[in-house]
Design a protein around this motif. Structure first.
Motif, short mmCIF file in Angstrom:
data_model
loop_
_atom_site.label_atom_id
_atom_site.label_comp_id
_atom_site.label_asym_id
_atom_site.label_seq_id
_atom_site.Cartn_x
_atom_site.Cartn_y
_atom_site.Cartn_z
N THR A 147 -6.92 17.89 -1.00
CA THR A 147 -7.70 17.79 0.24
C THR A 147 -6.80 17.70 1.47
N ARG A 148 -5.57 17.26 1.28
CA ARG A 148 -4.62 17.13 2.39
C ARG A 148 -3.48 18.13 2.29
N ASP A 149 -3.57 19.03 1.31
CA ASP A 149 -2.54 20.03 1.07
C ASP A 149 -1.17 19.39 0.91
N GLU A 150 -1.13 18.28 0.14
CA GLU A 150 0.12 17.56 -0.11
C GLU A 150 0.58 17.81 -1.55
N HIS A 151 1.86 18.06 -1.70
CA HIS A 151 2.49 18.16 -3.02
C HIS A 151 3.94 17.76 -2.85
N GLU A 152 4.29 16.61 -3.39
CA GLU A 152 5.63 16.06 -3.21
C GLU A 152 6.20 15.67 -4.57
N VAL A 153 7.44 16.03 -4.81
CA VAL A 153 8.14 15.66 -6.03
C VAL A 153 9.43 14.94 -5.62
N THR A 154 9.62 13.73 -6.14
CA THR A 154 10.82 12.95 -5.84
C THR A 154 11.37 12.36 -7.14
N THR A 155 12.58 11.86 -7.07
CA THR A 155 13.17 11.16 -8.21
C THR A 155 13.79 9.86 -7.72
N THR A 156 13.79 8.87 -8.61
CA THR A 156 14.41 7.58 -8.32
C THR A 156 14.59 6.83 -9.62
N SER A 157 15.38 5.78 -9.57
CA SER A 157 15.55 4.93 -10.76
C SER A 157 14.95 3.55 -10.54
N SER A 158 14.38 3.30 -9.37
CA SER A 158 13.83 1.99 -9.03
C SER A 158 12.34 1.90 -9.35
N ILE A 159 12.01 1.16 -10.40
CA ILE A 159 10.61 0.97 -10.76
C ILE A 159 9.87 0.21 -9.66
N ASN A 160 10.53 -0.75 -9.03
CA ASN A 160 9.92 -1.48 -7.91
C ASN A 160 9.49 -0.53 -6.81
N ALA A 161 10.39 0.38 -6.43
CA ALA A 161 10.08 1.33 -5.36
C ALA A 161 8.94 2.26 -5.75
N ILE A 162 8.93 2.71 -6.99
CA ILE A 162 7.85 3.60 -7.45
C ILE A 162 6.50 2.90 -7.36
N ALA A 163 6.41 1.70 -7.92
CA ALA A 163 5.14 0.97 -7.93
C ALA A 163 4.66 0.68 -6.51
N ARG A 164 5.57 0.26 -5.64
CA ARG A 164 5.21 -0.03 -4.25
C ARG A 164 4.75 1.23 -3.52
N ASP A 165 5.54 2.31 -3.63
CA ASP A 165 5.20 3.55 -2.92
C ASP A 165 3.89 4.15 -3.42
N LEU A 166 3.66 4.13 -4.73
CA LEU A 166 2.40 4.67 -5.25
C LEU A 166 1.21 3.84 -4.79
N THR A 167 1.36 2.54 -4.76
CA THR A 167 0.27 1.67 -4.30
C THR A 167 -0.10 1.99 -2.85
N ILE A 168 0.89 2.16 -2.02
CA ILE A 168 0.65 2.49 -0.61
C ILE A 168 0.04 3.89 -0.49
N TRP A 169 0.57 4.85 -1.25
CA TRP A 169 0.05 6.22 -1.20
C TRP A 169 -1.40 6.28 -1.66
N MET A 170 -1.71 5.59 -2.74
CA MET A 170 -3.09 5.62 -3.27
C MET A 170 -4.07 4.92 -2.33
N ALA A 171 -3.62 3.92 -1.61
CA ALA A 171 -4.51 3.23 -0.67
C ALA A 171 -4.97 4.16 0.45
N ALA A 172 -4.23 5.21 0.72
CA ALA A 172 -4.58 6.16 1.77
C ALA A 172 -5.46 7.31 1.26
N ARG A 173 -5.76 7.34 -0.03
CA ARG A 173 -6.61 8.41 -0.59
C ARG A 173 -8.08 8.14 -0.29
N ASP A 174 -8.87 9.20 -0.35
CA ASP A 174 -10.32 9.10 -0.14
C ASP A 174 -11.01 8.80 -1.45
#
Length: 104
Positions: A70-97
């Motif tokens: 719906t927002r024409d977003e497609h992003e692929v990233t890599t990291t080794s920090s589980i803390n960063a992944i969980a935090r970033d996904l939580t913030i990203w999902m909060a902005a979804r409809d």
């Protein structure tokens, strides 16, 4: 009862409805490179408009994919920090409809 907004499913069959940041951290921490290699988070609906996935990389770390048609977003990233992944996904999902969720 099912998820009110979205669910997180791992390859080994673990599922958490409407996961918190801590729950996402736990699911990602349980990933391995043999029989539980990914977690997918998406709305509980037919043909969801968005999803996020976390997959274990052969060389170590994780690949994170975020897709929202719906927002024409497609992003692929890599990291080794589980803390960063969980935090970033939580913030990203909060902005979804989400259907039925009160608007701001």
């Amino acid at each position: 009862m099912g998820a009110q907004y979205y669910g997180a499913d791992s390859e080994n069959g673990d599922r958490i409805d409407d996961p918190s940041e801590d729950a996402l951290f736990m699911l990602i921490s349980d990933l391995n490179d043999t029989d539980n290699t990914f977690v997918v988070v998406q709305p509980d609906e037919d043909d969801p408009a968005w999803f996020a996935s976390v997959a274990v990389l052969d060389e170590g770390g994780y690949e994170i994919v975020r897709r929202d048609t719906t927002r024409d977003e497609h992003e692929v990233t890599t990291t080794s920090s589980i803390n960063a992944i969980a935090r970033d996904l939580t913030i990203w999902m909060a902005a979804r409809d989400f259907p039925g969720r009160p608007t701001k």
